[in-house]
Scaffold this motif. Structure first.
Motif, PDB file in Angstrom:
ATOM      1  N   ASN A  76       0.829  -1.214   0.000  1.00 44.27           N
ATOM      2  CA  ASN A  76       0.000   0.000   0.000  1.00 44.27           C
ATOM      3  C   ASN A  76       0.864   1.266   0.000  1.00 44.27           C
ATOM      4  O   ASN A  76       0.509   2.266  -0.631  1.00 44.27           O
ATOM      5  N   ARG A  77       1.977   1.213   0.705  1.00 37.11           N
ATOM      6  CA  ARG A  77       2.904   2.355   0.690  1.00 37.11           C
ATOM      7  C   ARG A  77       3.395   2.598  -0.728  1.00 37.11           C
ATOM      8  O   ARG A  77       3.492   3.748  -1.187  1.00 37.11           O
ATOM      9  N   ALA A  78       3.709   1.520  -1.451  1.00 39.06           N
ATOM     10  CA  ALA A  78       4.198   1.641  -2.830  1.00 39.06           C
ATOM     11  C   ALA A  78       3.117   2.246  -3.731  1.00 39.06           C
ATOM     12  O   ALA A  78       3.392   3.140  -4.540  1.00 39.06           O
ATOM     13  N   ARG A  79       1.882   1.798  -3.579  1.00 36.91           N
ATOM     14  CA  ARG A  79       0.785   2.358  -4.389  1.00 36.91           C
ATOM     15  C   ARG A  79       0.625   3.848  -4.105  1.00 36.91           C
ATOM     16  O   ARG A  79       0.439   4.655  -5.018  1.00 36.91           O
ATOM     17  N   ALA A  80       0.697   4.195  -2.827  1.00 32.29           N
ATOM     18  CA  ALA A  80       0.497   5.600  -2.440  1.00 32.29           C
ATOM     19  C   ALA A  80       1.593   6.500  -3.021  1.00 32.29           C
ATOM     20  O   ALA A  80       1.317   7.612  -3.483  1.00 32.29           O
ATOM     21  N   GLN A  81       2.837   5.998  -3.020  1.00 31.71           N
ATOM     22  CA  GLN A  81       3.941   6.796  -3.563  1.00 31.71           C
ATOM     23  C   GLN A  81       3.752   7.044  -5.054  1.00 31.71           C
ATOM     24  O   GLN A  81       3.968   8.151  -5.543  1.00 31.71           O
ATOM     25  N   ILE A  82       3.353   6.000  -5.784  1.00 36.92           N
ATOM     26  CA  ILE A  82       3.179   6.143  -7.232  1.00 36.92           C
ATOM     27  C   ILE A  82       1.983   7.029  -7.551  1.00 36.92           C
ATOM     28  O   ILE A  82       2.050   7.891  -8.430  1.00 36.92           O
ATOM     29  N   ALA A  83       0.907   6.859  -6.791  1.00 33.64           N
ATOM     30  CA  ALA A  83      -0.282   7.692  -7.022  1.00 33.64           C
ATOM     31  C   ALA A  83       0.060   9.174  -6.836  1.00 33.64           C
ATOM     32  O   ALA A  83      -0.324  10.022  -7.661  1.00 33.64           O
TER      33      ALA A  83
END
Ligand code: NAX
Length: 332
Positions: free
Chosen positions: A161-168
């Motif tokens: 989820n951290r990775a998704r948030a960074q890319i978003a």
């Protein structure tokens, strides 16, 4: 009307559980039509605090929550459970050596594995959150031989989820528009956040993370480091470790496992390795998985860029070392 299912949360008087219990009890994990009986396990000195948590759960007046069982007895806690969130673990204290931490946790997860073996349903789905999560999951599984090894998983969904948030944030899209990031390996600083198979919905068009972010150097450096070090950054700012986000991720992990992934979606989950992608066999390694009918499957056939291969090997090696240390404690 559905029959209630029993769900246990360990470390139930702690800070992750404080957020997690509410998310579970309001129906966000097992469905809005699934009544629940919550079993709350913690250690004897925490029983008074736990009583306060029980009072607050009652005061939430939640329609799906049929009963709450607070206890310090693993035999009671694991009795007939369909799902287990193993959050409680021995935290690293100042001056404590890695070996001491490991041996304390081996003891905890041995007791809980044995209790699951004896008392839980044979189809119980176990999520280990307490660190070192991947290795704790192996220990727990080893002491629960009557439950399939596939039923013991470790949490890397927070990293996912951290990775998704960074890319978003970088692509300037809402976070649900980002899917199929991968966290490979251990839930530790050697984990490998990999966005090379991610999909990003930019104004209705599905593109790769590279296309959405338009900064390959960022994807290969800052993105990876930010995700790897996010836990430490939260501790530095909050003076306490991630709790709200960890609880949300634990709920996401178990919801995906019970209710399945969306078509074309995969999520990251620490599962027993079959050697896919060169990971060492038998360790609990985070892979991209799809889930249907309560069964996870490692996504096969992804082309792994050379850039990530050394990192995959390093995180696999760390997991083998952790497993060897845990087994040495067990045999001692
Ligand atoms: P807290 O210290 O707030 O709570 C832990 C609770 O576990 C305490 O109430 C303690 O009494 C209880 N406990 C200890 N031994 C127990 C036992 N044998 N049986 C039952 N309960 C026991 O920690 P919290 O912030 O809630 O974190 C819990 C664990 O999650 C830690 O091990 C932490 O390292 C780990 N994390 C894992 C993450 C992951 O992504 N896999 C992220 C968040 C978190 O850091």
């Amino acid at each position: 009307d559905k029959q209630p299912i029993r769900v246990v949360v360990t470390g139930a008087a702690g800070q992750i559980a404080y957020s997690l219990l509410y998310i579970i009890a309001k129906g966000d994990v097992f469905g809005r039509d699934q009544p629940l009986i919550l079993h709350l396990l913690d250690i004897p000195p925490m029983m008074e605090v736990l009583e306060g948590v029980v009072m607050e759960l009652a005061d939430c007046a939640l329609p799906l929550l049929r009963q709450v069982v607070p206890t310090a007895d693993p035999a009671v806690a694991f009795n007939d459970v369909s799902a287990a969130f193993l959050v409680g673990a021995m935290p690293r204290k100042q001056g404590m050596e890695r070996k001491d931490l490991l041996s304390a946790n081996v003891k905890i997860f041995k007791v809980q594995g044995e209790a699951l073996d004896k008392h839980a349903r044979k189809d119980v789905k176990v999520l280990v959150v307490g660190n070192p999560a991947n290795t704790n999951a192996i220990v727990c599984s080893k002491y629960a031989p009557s439950i399939p090894a596939e039923n013991f998983t470790a949490m890397t969904r927070l990293d996912h989820n951290r990775a998704r948030a960074q890319i978003a944030a970088r692509a300037n899209v809402p976070v649900p528009c980002v899917s199929n990031v991968i966290i490979w390996g251990n839930h530790s600083s050697t984990q490998v956040p990999d966005a090379s198979h991610a999909k990003v919905n930019v104004n209705g068009k599905m593109v790769s993370a590279s296309e959405a972010v338009k900064d390959e150097a960022w994807l290969r450096k800052q993105f990876i480091e930010t995700v790897q070090k996010r836990g430490a950054a939260v501790i530095a700012a909050r003076k306490m470790s991630s709790a709200m986000s960890a609880a949300t991720a634990a709920a996401d992990h178990m919801r995906s496992w019970f209710l399945g992934t969306d078509p074309d979606e995969f999520v990251s989950m620490g599962v027993v390795s079959d050697g896919s992608y060169g990971a060492p066999k038998g360790v609990v390694f985070s892979f991209p998985v799809t889930i249907s009918n309560g069964q996870w499957k490692i996504v096969q056939g992804l082309k792994i860029d050379d850039f990530y291969l050394d990192m995959l090997a390093a995180t696999g090696k760390e997991l083998e070392e952790e497993r060897a240390e845990a087994m040495a404690v067990i045999q001692a």
